[in-house]
Motif scaffolding. Sequence first.
Motif, short mmCIF file in Angstrom:
data_model
loop_
_atom_site.label_atom_id
_atom_site.label_comp_id
_atom_site.label_asym_id
_atom_site.label_seq_id
_atom_site.Cartn_x
_atom_site.Cartn_y
_atom_site.Cartn_z
N ILE B 130 47.35 44.00 30.47
CA ILE B 130 46.24 44.12 31.42
C ILE B 130 46.78 44.35 32.83
CG2 ILE B 130 44.38 42.83 32.53
CD1 ILE B 130 43.97 41.45 29.81
N ILE B 131 47.81 43.58 33.19
CA ILE B 131 48.34 43.72 34.55
C ILE B 131 48.95 45.10 34.74
CG2 ILE B 131 50.15 42.85 36.08
CD1 ILE B 131 49.45 40.04 34.95
N ASP B 132 49.65 45.57 33.72
CA ASP B 132 50.20 46.93 33.80
C ASP B 132 49.11 47.96 33.97
OD1 ASP B 132 52.65 45.92 33.56
OD2 ASP B 132 52.93 46.39 31.43
N MET B 133 48.04 47.78 33.19
CA MET B 133 46.95 48.75 33.25
C MET B 133 46.30 48.74 34.62
SD MET B 133 46.50 50.61 30.66
CE MET B 133 44.85 51.24 30.88
N LEU B 134 46.15 47.52 35.18
CA LEU B 134 45.55 47.41 36.52
C LEU B 134 46.39 48.21 37.51
CD1 LEU B 134 44.38 43.71 36.84
CD2 LEU B 134 42.98 45.74 37.10
N ARG B 135 47.70 48.06 37.40
CA ARG B 135 48.58 48.75 38.34
C ARG B 135 48.48 50.26 38.14
NH1 ARG B 135 53.52 47.63 36.67
NH2 ARG B 135 53.34 45.43 37.19
N GLU B 136 48.54 50.66 36.88
CA GLU B 136 48.48 52.10 36.58
C GLU B 136 47.19 52.71 37.10
OE1 GLU B 136 50.68 54.17 35.20
OE2 GLU B 136 52.11 52.52 35.34
N CYS B 137 46.07 52.00 36.82
CA CYS B 137 44.79 52.53 37.25
C CYS B 137 44.71 52.59 38.77
CB CYS B 137 43.65 51.67 36.73
SG CYS B 137 43.35 51.92 34.98
N GLY B 138 45.30 51.57 39.40
CA GLY B 138 45.32 51.58 40.86
C GLY B 138 46.06 52.79 41.38
N LEU B 139 47.21 53.11 40.75
CA LEU B 139 47.99 54.26 41.19
C LEU B 139 47.23 55.56 40.96
CD1 LEU B 139 51.52 53.15 39.98
CD2 LEU B 139 50.65 53.24 42.32
N ALA B 140 46.43 55.56 39.86
CA ALA B 140 45.68 56.78 39.56
C ALA B 140 44.34 56.81 40.29
CB ALA B 140 45.46 56.89 38.06
N HIS B 141 44.11 55.82 41.19
CA HIS B 141 42.85 55.70 41.93
C HIS B 141 41.66 55.63 41.00
CE1 HIS B 141 44.67 55.88 45.77
NE2 HIS B 141 45.36 56.96 45.42
N LYS B 142 41.81 54.79 40.03
CA LYS B 142 40.71 54.58 39.09
C LYS B 142 40.32 53.11 39.19
CE LYS B 142 39.40 55.94 34.51
NZ LYS B 142 39.77 56.44 33.22
N THR B 143 39.03 52.84 39.36
CA THR B 143 38.58 51.45 39.52
C THR B 143 38.17 50.88 38.17
OG1 THR B 143 37.72 52.02 41.68
CG2 THR B 143 36.96 49.97 40.73
N ILE B 144 38.65 49.67 37.91
CA ILE B 144 38.20 48.97 36.70
C ILE B 144 37.12 47.97 37.11
CG2 ILE B 144 38.86 47.49 34.79
CD1 ILE B 144 41.57 48.63 34.88
N LEU B 145 35.97 48.06 36.44
CA LEU B 145 34.88 47.13 36.74
C LEU B 145 34.83 46.09 35.63
CD1 LEU B 145 32.05 49.66 37.63
CD2 LEU B 145 33.20 48.16 39.20
N PHE B 146 34.97 44.85 36.02
CA PHE B 146 34.83 43.77 35.04
C PHE B 146 33.43 43.18 35.18
CE2 PHE B 146 39.40 43.93 35.69
CZ PHE B 146 39.87 43.87 34.39
N ILE B 147 32.64 43.27 34.14
CA ILE B 147 31.31 42.63 34.16
C ILE B 147 31.43 41.35 33.35
CG2 ILE B 147 28.85 42.98 33.77
CD1 ILE B 147 29.98 45.24 35.33
N LEU B 148 31.28 40.22 34.01
CA LEU B 148 31.37 38.93 33.30
C LEU B 148 29.98 38.32 33.21
CD1 LEU B 148 34.52 37.41 35.02
CD2 LEU B 148 34.41 38.89 33.03
N GLU B 149 29.34 38.49 32.08
CA GLU B 149 28.02 37.88 31.90
C GLU B 149 28.20 36.42 31.52
OE1 GLU B 149 24.93 40.16 29.82
OE2 GLU B 149 26.32 41.83 30.02
N GLU B 150 27.19 35.62 31.82
CA GLU B 150 27.27 34.16 31.64
C GLU B 150 28.54 33.65 32.31
OE1 GLU B 150 24.70 32.88 30.03
OE2 GLU B 150 23.93 34.71 29.14
#
Lengths: 523, 422
Positions: B130-150
């Motif tokens: 997950i942390i790797d993906m966050l970094r990669e997406c950040g570099l690719a200027h892609k935002t990850i939206l986490f929707i946490l219901e309840e």
Amino acid sequence: MSQPVTPRRTTRSSAGSASDPASPSKSRPKSTPRRQLIPAASKEEEGEDERSAINALLEALPGRRAQASDLLRLLAPAPALPLLLYGGAATGKTRALLLALRHIRPRPRRVAYAALRSLPSPRALFASLLSQLSPPPSSSASSRQRVPDKPSDFVAALRDALASLCAQGEAVYLVFDNLEVVRSWDKGGQLLALILRLHDLLRLPQVVLVYVSSATPDAYYSMTGSVEPNHIYFPDYAVDEVRDILMRGHSNPKLYTSFLSVALKPLFRVTRRVDELGAALEPLFRRYCEPLGDLKAVPDESTKRRLFEHIQPHLAVALNETFSVPMRASVDQCKDGNSGVKASTKRQFGSRDSLSTELEFHMSVSAKYLLLSAFLASRNLATLDAALFDSTGGSDNHKRKRKSSQASMNMKDTMVEEMLMKGPGTFPLERLLAIFQCITSVSEDALNDVECPDSMMNGSGMTGLMSDVLLQLSTLCNSNFLSKSRSCPLEGAARYRSNIDEDLALKVARSVSFPLSKYIYRR
Amino acid sequence: MAAAAPVASQAQAVLRGRLCDPGFVHSALRSSPDTNYSKLKYLVASSVSEACNNSVLLLGPRGCGKAAVVDMVLEDLKKEHPDAISVIRLNGMLHSDDNCATKEIARQLCLEHQLSFSKMASSDDNTEFIIDMLRECGLAHKTILFILEEFDLFAQGKQRLLYSLLDAMQSLTSQAVVIGVSCRLDADQLLEKRVRSRFSHRKLLFVPSSLEDTQRLVEHLLILANDSGLPAKYIMDYNSRLTNIFSDKKFKGILNSLMDADATTSNILRFLFRAVSYMDMESGFLSMESFVKALSSMQRQPKMDSLQDLSILELYILVCMHRLEDKEQSSYNFTSIMKEYRSIQDAYKTSDKYTSTVCFRAFEHLLDRELISFGDNRGRNQALEYRPVKLLVSSRELAQSLKLNTTCPAVLQKLFDRERYM
């Protein structure tokens, strides 16, 4: 998709058999009297127009007109909000729902029915639902599907199964029966929240959720306020509706009507449940018909009066019974003719509390004495044993009675209350044996007749009774006359408690002519 | 009017479809400014375009349209920035367990980015991924939206998931938005200190709508549009009848009494769903009667209903229990109830004297109906007759049900009344 369009008829029994055989649940179909009372309407449904289908449904559900039409309206075209059916036991909730699901148009693609009472764990529930929804695996090799046990896996699997079913825009109905039992499960609160919020979790408009519960909707309010489904209330049947239900399928309706006009009202004051009324009325009707030669005959006024007089004493007895399992003896009596019956019913009718004087089961003499001593040990205080069972047999304990002041009277009252609250006390084995010895020695003379003349140890009458006393004790425990509690951590030995009430104890005492009341300490 | 029925059922199907579609219900929000919808959209859109991290909580009672607003915002954003966002959805009811949650995040990330997901991966591997993906997406200027219901359910236990998510967002390279949805207004107070300090305290509060808003919502939901595929004449007739109903004082009264109890959107929806289901198929239009009937079925009192279902003997037992409570007896059980019952029967010589086994069955029925319950959970091995019980109905409810019950004997009423005035 070449799935059959007809819905799977899931009744209580077939839903259980459709569940995963690997699951530990063995569904037990509910006891049958209700089923027989309301015979299923076996109508062919193809080609019927809607109105006659509804009429057939209403015909099959007497007294449930409003609920059935509500059901049809709220369930019918596919997108529908979740629905909760609630009402007391034996009010026809499940039956009305399952019949309505057969009658709704457009036909549902699939109905999955899960009775939570027969699915004792979340895992069994998940397995049952998924196996009802997804087509059975064609090859036995792939049948070893993993049953999800985590809610997250279950919801994912359920969504997959449902999404493929709803692809053509047809409706799937999920029915959760006996929802109230989940509350007492381990981690039941979480599962309940999951089941009740499945509509939000799945987000599939074509899936209609139906819950059936005997607990009222306010039993499901949880702390964070769960979503409330639409609800339909099933009230208990009124007396006329019960009459209609009981009348169904009787060969001689005139005769049965005259019987019900006599018997139903009094029983209805005691219980309003159709299943219990049906069970109580069946043997009564047989009694009612006894004087009649021809069961097909239409009774006239004078016969009705005669039958009424005949049934009245039996009715009074039936009011005071919960279960009437006929003894072999009484069945024989019935066969012989009613001379003996009359006498016994008269006696029972005479004493309104239906204290039939004789015991209804056989028990050995020593077991009876043991039962009595256990009863005494439970009722009396241990400190009074010495006074009650002294050498004179406890007959002269009136000497110690003091004048009672107001204060001591009050204290006695509170002690009586306490005794009522605490119930029968527990006692160790030693005390039971001591009392047993005392009371058998008192009634020694009565036992002398039964003692074997060639016994070597006929010095005392109780030796015959003292044999195998532990065996007798364990028999009494097994038959639930006594209960054995866990061993006390301080004393180490197991303690016992008698479960019989005073009426039964008196009956037992009378059968061995033992003066029990002399030994019960009364405040 | 022969053709009325199919048209009417068609119209009913349209209306039911609308009521069950949260997207349609809340679509009116799109056009009006200064709503939670516009606020959330602005917030998320700006963090997507400015490539920054953000977190926000949507709080409010259940059934106020929190999840629907999130869905609408996501739908809009996906249209506007098709490649720049990926959405991860978690639900506290399903994924409150940390390992389960990280696994689910990894699974959804793999699904979004066409990677193969390994079921066997350990929780550590998943977290690292997950942390790797966050970094990669950040570099690719892609935002990850986490929707946490309840969201409140994620705050149970060690809050490891929340901590690792929010902690990863502290780095400059990542680009993520956490949207928490909860029906607990104190959800942010549940967070641990280390989690709270990493959380940006943005909260959007959802409240039940006012009467005017509700009226507008009802009109939005029930008025048929001209392009709904039904005959134009029918739509005109239907709409004019409906506007007549809406302007009626009685209808406003119905809405008011409905909202006095519960003003959330979901309650309104349930009410309208019932009213539409009760639509008169003969005439094919919604009538005032269907609304009245829907309201009356929404306002049932389950306790009173089940009190009405009792047999005479069961009522006797309830009255006995009530008398015992009135005598200020602190605790009582079946045997003390039976003592009271016998004393009543001896005093009044009624025809309702039954043996204690019959009474015990009636007592069990009452337990089944949950009108009475055992006072404590201790003493499980004790016989049921001796376990202390308590009443779960108030004396007012009991009095009312005795009054309403037509078959209730006069003696019972007297027994109940006397102790209240003596």
